[in-house]
Structure formats: C-alpha cells, structure tokens
Design a protein around this motif. Structure first.
Motif, mmCIF file in Angstrom:
data_model
loop_
_atom_site.group_PDB
_atom_site.id
_atom_site.type_symbol
_atom_site.label_atom_id
_atom_site.label_comp_id
_atom_site.label_asym_id
_atom_site.label_seq_id
_atom_site.Cartn_x
_atom_site.Cartn_y
_atom_site.Cartn_z
ATOM 1 N N HIS A 182 0.729 -1.123 -0.018
ATOM 2 C CA HIS A 182 -0.026 0.050 -0.033
ATOM 3 C C HIS A 182 0.771 1.299 0.041
ATOM 4 O O HIS A 182 0.749 2.121 -0.850
ATOM 5 N N ASN A 233 2.869 2.146 -3.469
ATOM 6 C CA ASN A 233 1.957 2.308 -4.640
ATOM 7 C C ASN A 233 1.144 3.660 -4.015
ATOM 8 O O ASN A 233 0.112 3.875 -4.885
ATOM 9 N N HIS A 253 -1.115 4.205 -1.892
ATOM 10 C CA HIS A 253 -2.472 3.999 -1.794
ATOM 11 C C HIS A 253 -3.053 4.942 -0.827
ATOM 12 O O HIS A 253 -4.661 5.521 -1.033
ATOM 13 N N SER A 274 -6.201 7.592 -2.061
ATOM 14 C CA SER A 274 -7.471 7.645 -1.396
ATOM 15 C C SER A 274 -7.914 8.824 -0.610
ATOM 16 O O SER A 274 -8.898 9.070 -0.779
ATOM 17 N N THR A 283 -10.886 0.774 -3.383
ATOM 18 C CA THR A 283 -10.228 0.027 -2.379
ATOM 19 C C THR A 283 -9.946 -1.451 -2.641
ATOM 20 O O THR A 283 -9.015 -1.794 -2.500
ATOM 21 N N MET A 304 -7.178 -1.475 -4.824
ATOM 22 C CA MET A 304 -5.708 -1.205 -4.035
ATOM 23 C C MET A 304 -5.487 -2.613 -3.449
ATOM 24 O O MET A 304 -4.170 -2.888 -3.244
#
Length: 283
Positions: free
Chosen positions: A151, A154, A156, A160, A197, A200
C-alpha cells in the motif's frame, strides 16, 4: 328564454395527465441524474487519485504528523521488543520490494486486542496485538507486513485521501443545500470507494506475493495469513464480495495459487515459527 350550456373543453386541455406517465418521467429523470452524478463523481474521484499519486512524499510526511491515530510512547520493554522484531522483518521485506528512495517504512506495534493492521500516511504501519496473536508463523507476519508495505509503495493512502477530498468537494458544490443531492453524492462516494479500495487490495496482494517469493521462495504464508481469519469479514458482509473492501480469503488463495504456477514458486505451508526474543536477548 335562452338556454345556456357550458362550452365544450378542447380536447388538448381535457382531462389530467396519467399518473403512470408522470411516474415514468420522474423515474427517467432520476436515472439520468444518478448517471450524471456517478460520471461526474467518478471523474473527480479518479482525478483526485491521480493527483494523490504524484504528491511529494515529504508532503505526505507532514500529514502523518497530524494523523488522527495517536502514537503512545513510551512502550514497555516487551512491546518494544515486538515492535523491533516487526521493524526488522519489515526492513528485510522492503529491501526487495523496489521502493522509491524517498519512501521509508516505520512499524508501530500496539499492545491492544484490536484485530487489525493498517498503513497510514508516509509509510507508517500499525500492527495490533489482537491480530498478531492469531499468527503462528513468520511467513504469515511477513505476508501481512508486505501487504501493508505494498500500500505504501503504491501511494494508496495518499491516493485514497486525495480522491475522497476531490469527490467531497464536487458533491458539496453540486448538491448545494439539497439533502437529496447530498445523499446521492454520498452513495456515489461509497460505491467509488469500495471499487477503488478493492483494486488497491489486489495490487497490495500482488506486491506481497512478489515480496514473499523474493525473501522465502515460497508464497504459502500468504494463504496461511488469510486462513487465520477465514469466515470473519465474509460473514459480516453476507455472500456478496462486492460489498467488501477486502476480497474473500478464497479469492486471495486462488490468486496465490495462480501466482505460484506462473512464477514457478513454492506454495507450501509455512514452517518458521514467529518468535520474539525477550528484552535483553540479542535481536
């Protein structure tokens, strides 16, 4: 005596519109509105995600300083030993995960019964005792940490966060004072978030499998990790995987099996016991 009669009403104005026709028109307008909001919301959401992915990591570090989840220090010696062991394993994993040089991983152990682990801003990863006590093998813990590092790698968390900010702004501007518009916008936000999500989670799973292959030459720990929680989140969401932010354990097991075949990697049960040395012992 002259007789008077009511004039005949022209056919074009005679009678009332049919109720079914009104309902049909209202339904069409509602569908068009939902589609429009979904399209616009999706554009804003993914635009925000793209921007979040290129935000400098040092900016994310500033957000981490104000993160809602508090850091409680100092730890007692036993907790420090567990945190140190987790950090050491995370460093071994991160070394083979091709992270950007600016990205650093910091593990925070929490001696609480919460069954959870998550990645926060700027590479801060939180692991709770309630989850850790369910894991018997090092490879399971490694799969958990590698997933969370995936996570971070990347971006994430930042993606988000930025995506939700952009979509919330769009909803606020579009809905104004309309409660109905706000509710519809929130529904779009929820659906977009679920889809985003889940994607992800799949991406982080791929990172974890690659990391386990690199460190152990075996991805069996990945399956063993989710077998430890089999039946938990699935039961809460019924039988509908699309309602879950995390894929089913069975789906993840299939992904690991496919990875094992494709990468010609072992998929055997883990055998390294997860052991944390007592304070004072050499780590």
């Amino acid at each position: 005596m002259v007789a008077y009669k009511n004039p005949k009403i022209p056919e074009t104005t005679q009678g009332k519109p049919k109720t079914s026709a009104q309902v049909g028109e209202a339904a069409k307008l509602s569908i068009y509105l939902v589609i429009l909001v979904a399209v616009i919301g999706g554009l804003f959401y993914y635009a925000g995600a793209l921007i979040g992915g290129v935000v400098p990591f040092e900016w994310e570090e500033k957000l981490a300083m104000a993160e809602v989840f508090p850091l409680v220090e100092p730890h007692p010696p036993a907790a420090k030993a567990k945190e140190k062991a987790l950090q050491k394993l995370a460093d071994r994993l991160a070394a083979g995960m091709d992270l950007d040089p600016e990205i650093s991983i910091t593990i925070h152990y929490r001696d609480q019964e919460t069954v959870n682990a998550f990645a926060g801003f700027a590479g801060h990863i939180y692991v709770f005792e309630g989850l850790l006590e369910k894991l018997e093998y090092e490879e399971q813990v490694a799969a958990l940490l590698a997933h969370e590092i995936g996570h971070v790698k990347n971006r994430h968390i930042m993606k988000s966060f930025s995506a939700n900010v952009f979509l919330t702004i769009a909803i606020t501007v579009a809905s104004g004072e309309s409660g109905a518009g706000d509710s519809l916008g929130q529904a779009v936000l929820t659906l977009e978030s679920f889809t985003f999500t889940r994607n992800m989670e799949k991406e982080a799973d791929e990172e974890a499998l690659e990391a386990l292959k690199e460190l152990y030459g075996n991805v069996g720990g990945f399956i063993a990790l989710f077998e430890a929680f089999e039946g938990g989140p699935e039961l809460k969401a019924g039988n509908y995987e699309f309602l879950l932010t995390h894929p089913y354990a069975s789906s993840r097991a299939e992904r690991a099996e496919e990875f094992s075949v494709k990468e010609e990697t072992l998929l055997t049960d883990p055998d390294l016991k997860w052991q944390v040395k007592s304070p004072g012992e050499n780590q």
